[in-house]
Design a protein around this motif. Structure first.
Motif, PDB file in Angstrom:
ATOM      1  N   LEU A   1      36.546  -1.352 102.881  1.00  0.00           N
ATOM      2  CA  LEU A   1      38.037  -0.688 102.270  1.00  0.00           C
ATOM      3  C   LEU A   1      37.801   0.914 102.503  1.00  0.00           C
ATOM      4  O   LEU A   1      38.937   1.476 102.770  1.00  0.00           O
ATOM      5  CB  LEU A   1      38.054  -1.122 100.941  1.00  0.00           C
ATOM      6  CG  LEU A   1      39.391  -0.542 100.142  1.00  0.00           C
ATOM      7  CD1 LEU A   1      40.699  -1.128 101.081  1.00  0.00           C
ATOM      8  CD2 LEU A   1      39.411  -1.093  98.923  1.00  0.00           C
ATOM      9  N   ALA A   2      36.614   1.424 102.056  1.00  0.00           N
ATOM     10  CA  ALA A   2      36.529   2.747 102.262  1.00  0.00           C
ATOM     11  C   ALA A   2      36.658   3.242 103.770  1.00  0.00           C
ATOM     12  O   ALA A   2      37.167   4.249 104.008  1.00  0.00           O
ATOM     13  CB  ALA A   2      35.202   3.164 101.679  1.00  0.00           C
ATOM     14  N   ALA A   3      35.992   2.522 104.530  1.00  0.00           N
ATOM     15  CA  ALA A   3      36.086   2.959 106.040  1.00  0.00           C
ATOM     16  C   ALA A   3      37.642   2.793 106.456  1.00  0.00           C
ATOM     17  O   ALA A   3      37.893   3.768 107.331  1.00  0.00           O
ATOM     18  CB  ALA A   3      35.364   2.030 106.934  1.00  0.00           C
ATOM     19  N   LEU A   4      38.462   1.942 105.968  1.00  0.00           N
ATOM     20  CA  LEU A   4      39.719   1.703 106.362  1.00  0.00           C
ATOM     21  C   LEU A   4      40.606   2.832 106.133  1.00  0.00           C
ATOM     22  O   LEU A   4      41.545   3.512 106.524  1.00  0.00           O
ATOM     23  CB  LEU A   4      40.463   0.364 105.895  1.00  0.00           C
ATOM     24  CG  LEU A   4      40.069  -0.897 106.698  1.00  0.00           C
ATOM     25  CD1 LEU A   4      40.358  -2.017 105.867  1.00  0.00           C
ATOM     26  CD2 LEU A   4      40.396  -0.817 108.217  1.00  0.00           C
TER      27      LEU A   4
ATOM     28  N   ARG B   1      34.242   0.861 113.068  1.00  0.00           N
ATOM     29  CA  ARG B   1      33.442   2.066 113.418  1.00  0.00           C
ATOM     30  C   ARG B   1      34.237   2.725 115.051  1.00  0.00           C
ATOM     31  O   ARG B   1      34.422   3.958 115.208  1.00  0.00           O
ATOM     32  CB  ARG B   1      32.325   2.381 113.425  1.00  0.00           C
ATOM     33  CG  ARG B   1      31.370   1.455 114.384  1.00  0.00           C
ATOM     34  CD  ARG B   1      29.837   1.846 114.385  1.00  0.00           C
ATOM     35  NE  ARG B   1      29.055   1.140 115.271  1.00  0.00           N
ATOM     36  CZ  ARG B   1      28.409  -0.068 114.969  1.00  0.00           C
ATOM     37  NH1 ARG B   1      28.488  -0.263 113.738  1.00  0.00           N
ATOM     38  NH2 ARG B   1      27.669  -0.588 115.914  1.00  0.00           N
ATOM     39  N   TRP B   2      34.640   1.885 115.915  1.00  0.00           N
ATOM     40  CA  TRP B   2      35.119   2.021 117.089  1.00  0.00           C
ATOM     41  C   TRP B   2      36.651   2.594 117.003  1.00  0.00           C
ATOM     42  O   TRP B   2      36.843   3.399 117.457  1.00  0.00           O
ATOM     43  CB  TRP B   2      35.229   0.802 117.998  1.00  0.00           C
ATOM     44  CG  TRP B   2      33.912   0.485 118.522  1.00  0.00           C
ATOM     45  CD1 TRP B   2      32.729   1.009 118.542  1.00  0.00           C
ATOM     46  CD2 TRP B   2      33.708  -0.744 119.359  1.00  0.00           C
ATOM     47  NE1 TRP B   2      31.688   0.270 119.029  1.00  0.00           N
ATOM     48  CE2 TRP B   2      32.242  -0.746 119.844  1.00  0.00           C
ATOM     49  CE3 TRP B   2      34.531  -1.834 119.610  1.00  0.00           C
ATOM     50  CZ2 TRP B   2      31.791  -1.674 120.437  1.00  0.00           C
ATOM     51  CZ3 TRP B   2      33.770  -2.923 120.614  1.00  0.00           C
ATOM     52  CH2 TRP B   2      32.398  -2.909 120.842  1.00  0.00           C
ATOM     53  N   ALA B   3      37.244   1.925 115.788  1.00  0.00           N
ATOM     54  CA  ALA B   3      38.527   2.543 115.569  1.00  0.00           C
ATOM     55  C   ALA B   3      38.697   4.021 114.897  1.00  0.00           C
ATOM     56  O   ALA B   3      39.456   4.880 115.309  1.00  0.00           O
ATOM     57  CB  ALA B   3      39.180   1.612 114.691  1.00  0.00           C
ATOM     58  N   ILE B   4      37.521   4.209 114.115  1.00  0.00           N
ATOM     59  CA  ILE B   4      37.216   5.519 113.464  1.00  0.00           C
ATOM     60  C   ILE B   4      36.866   6.320 114.422  1.00  0.00           C
ATOM     61  O   ILE B   4      37.469   7.682 114.857  1.00  0.00           O
ATOM     62  CB  ILE B   4      36.118   5.480 112.289  1.00  0.00           C
ATOM     63  CG1 ILE B   4      36.763   4.554 111.120  1.00  0.00           C
ATOM     64  CG2 ILE B   4      35.874   6.967 111.754  1.00  0.00           C
ATOM     65  CD1 ILE B   4      35.517   4.294 110.198  1.00  0.00           C
TER      66      ILE B   4
END
Length: 545
Positions: free
Chosen positions: A373-376, A141-144
């Motif tokens: 996978l969905a978050a990626l 989530r930090w990356a998002i």
């Protein structure tokens, strides 16, 4: 089992969301994370904003105008809160008041990025918390959040002092709270949702377009959970009371001080030239522009609507429709104003952060084994959106200063005085050069007759607005009387050159409209040119008319 729990409809395992109300240590860790996200984002946005504002001179005229009027609240003569004006939403100026009190911050324009960076950083905190409640692991989530926060449009508006990032924060907060309330019905959330909408509407009036969706969502969720009529009524009252109070307070202030209770709304989008496009074409244009600005918007809207309809989830329908409100609102405003200028990029940012709120809710519905996978996939799409957005900022005909921002960052070029595709031009150098001349040669208060709506930049750069006889001082009536016969009422006249109503490239200046031949051989005899640059002209008032 309580009677309420017994009446709750059963849901399939695949529909259940992960725990979203962390307790004890988990909540404290999330609070510390929010502080870290805010501090990091604020430092970044403030640094970029200060560089582009003070070094590259990428300044939007509307932002400078709001700062100038916040400055006049403290430093004009007489000082008064009504200097914020009664046409533009008041929160746009009110948020600038704290730093406008510090003269160096205001006159240097540093107050602009230092203020908007607060709301830009707060917006990323909202996104981070929404993803956390959606069950996305911390590093991902930090990356998002980083991919969203580095979108060039978000960076630009988080550091330029404009009102966009302010109302985006409150609109996003309202829907983030709505999502949290549907999962963990805290008694205070409806009140906070109403507060977010109330302040958001006073930051940008069209935020009201999203209020019926939120209200309908709250009522539907409660009805599906078989809440009593009294509880539904109480919850809706708690939600709407802050909104009604905020709007009525602003209507009352307008009525009591100007005699026009709703002029602040009707004057926002006055009629202009006839449009060549039909309504359907305008909606299509707005949809295409939304795709160019943030391609994820329509995709997430479609998925949310599909999930909402398939699983009979009211929140999915509300979030999906919320993402569709933006192009429809744009089309309606363009039709009412009869001016395609409202297709500007800055007027179409409303749905961008809501995409992340809706995406976080959708991620919470995904089975834990597939959620990563969905978050990626979301992260990859956010990263891919960055060059698309940048290309829109550089090439679109509907940009204001967005292209200057990117051009300045990429090439390190000073953007002062450049003309945008919309025909607008702003020169900070001309403002400061004229202000320096006035400070050297003009003494006394109310000495320079000027229209602050056009020359606010010079007054702000001067740092002593009491030197100017403007429309704020004693009202339009007194100022208009002085304009009809300025001899004996002031020593100088300051105007923005060529700033007439028919010229969209400049701000409207009532003095230029009153004396269109000012400075020409056949112009008024009482005015002698004292100093001029490319943008402004100062005339000495001499003799009789």
């Amino acid at each position: 089992m309580s009677p309420i729990a017994a009446r709750e409809p059963r849901v399939r395992r695949s529909q259940r969301t992960p725990p979203v109300a962390p307790r004890g240590r988990a909540r404290r860790l999330l609070g510390r994370e929010a502080v870290g996200v805010f501090a990091t984002a604020y430092a970044f946005y403030a640094a970029v904003g200060l560089y582009t504002t003070l070094v590259l001179h990428v300044v939007v005229g509307d932002a400078e105008s709001r700062l100038a009027h916040a400055f006049f609240v403290w430093w004009n003569e007489p000082a008064k809160l009504s200097a914020i004006g009664f046409v533009w939403p008041p929160v746009q100026t009110l948020v600038l008041l704290p730093l406008a009190l510090v003269r160096p911050f205001a006159t240097s324009l540093a107050a602009l990025p230092l203020t908007s960076a607060v709301f830009g950083a707060g917006l990323l905190v909202l996104v981070d918390k929404a993803l956390a409640h959606g069950g996305v692991e911390r590093r991902l989530r930090w990356a998002i959040v980083a991919a969203f926060g580095l979108n060039p449009l978000i960076v630009f508006y988080a550091g330029n002092g404009m009102a966009e990032i302010v109302f985006l924060y409150f609109l996003t907060a309202a829907f983030a709270l709505l999502v949290r309330w549907t999962r963990d019905q805290r008694w205070q959330d409806p009140i906070l949702i109403g507060f977010a909408f109330g302040v958001g509407i006073l930051a940008r009036y069209e935020v009201a377009a999203w209020l019926p969706l939120a209200v309908a969502g709250i009522a539907t969720v409660l009805a599906r959970r078989r809440a009593s009529a009294a509880r539904i009524e109480a919850t809706l009252i708690a939600t709407l009371t802050p909104v009604v109070y905020a709007v009525l307070l602003w209507v009352y202030l307008n009525w009591s001080l100007t005699g026009k209770p709703i002029a602040f709304f009707t004057e926002q989008v006055p009629g202009a030239a006839p449009l060549r496009s039909h309504g359907a074409s305008l909606v299509l244009d707005a949809l295409v522009l939304q795709l160019k600005i943030f391609p994820l918007t329509l995709a997430v809207a479609f998925v949310a609507l599909w999930i909402g309809a398939r699983r009979r989830a009211p929140l999915g329908l509300v979030l999906g429709l919320a993402l569709c409100v933006n192009p429809l609102t744009t089309a309606v405003l363009v039709l009412r104003a009869r001016d395609p200028i409202l297709l500007q990029v800055r007027y179409n940012l409303r749905a961008v952060p809501l995409v992340l709120v809706a995406a976080a809710w959708l991620l919470g519905l995904v089975a834990p084994a597939r959620r990563r996978l969905a978050a990626l996939a979301l992260l990859a799409l956010l990263a891919a959106s960055i060059p698309v957005t940048a290309a829109t900022m550089l090439r679109s005909e509907h940009v204001l200063s967005e292209g200057f921002f990117l051009d300045g960052l990429i090439h390190g070029r000073d953007q002062d005085g450049r003309v945008s595709p919309l025909g607008t031009r702003l020169s900070i150098r001309d403002e400061r050069e004229m202000a320096a001349f006035v400070k050297r040669h003009v003494r006394g208060g109310d000495t320079v007759l000027t229209d602050d709506a056009a020359t606010f930049g010079v007054m702000l750069a001067d740092g002593h607005p009491a030197r100017y006889f403007d429309r704020i001082d004693r009202g339009d009536r007194v100022w208009s009387e002085a304009l009809r016969n300025p001899v004996g009422r002031a020593q100088y006249i300051l105007v923005k050159r060529g700033a007439v109503r028919a010229n969209a490239a400049n701000a409207f200046d009532r003095i230029v409209e009153r004396y269109p031949q000012l400075g020409r051989p056949n112009g008024p005899k009482f005015a002698r040119l004292a100093h001029a640059n490319r943008t402004f002209a100062l005339y000495a008032i001499e003799g009789l008319r």
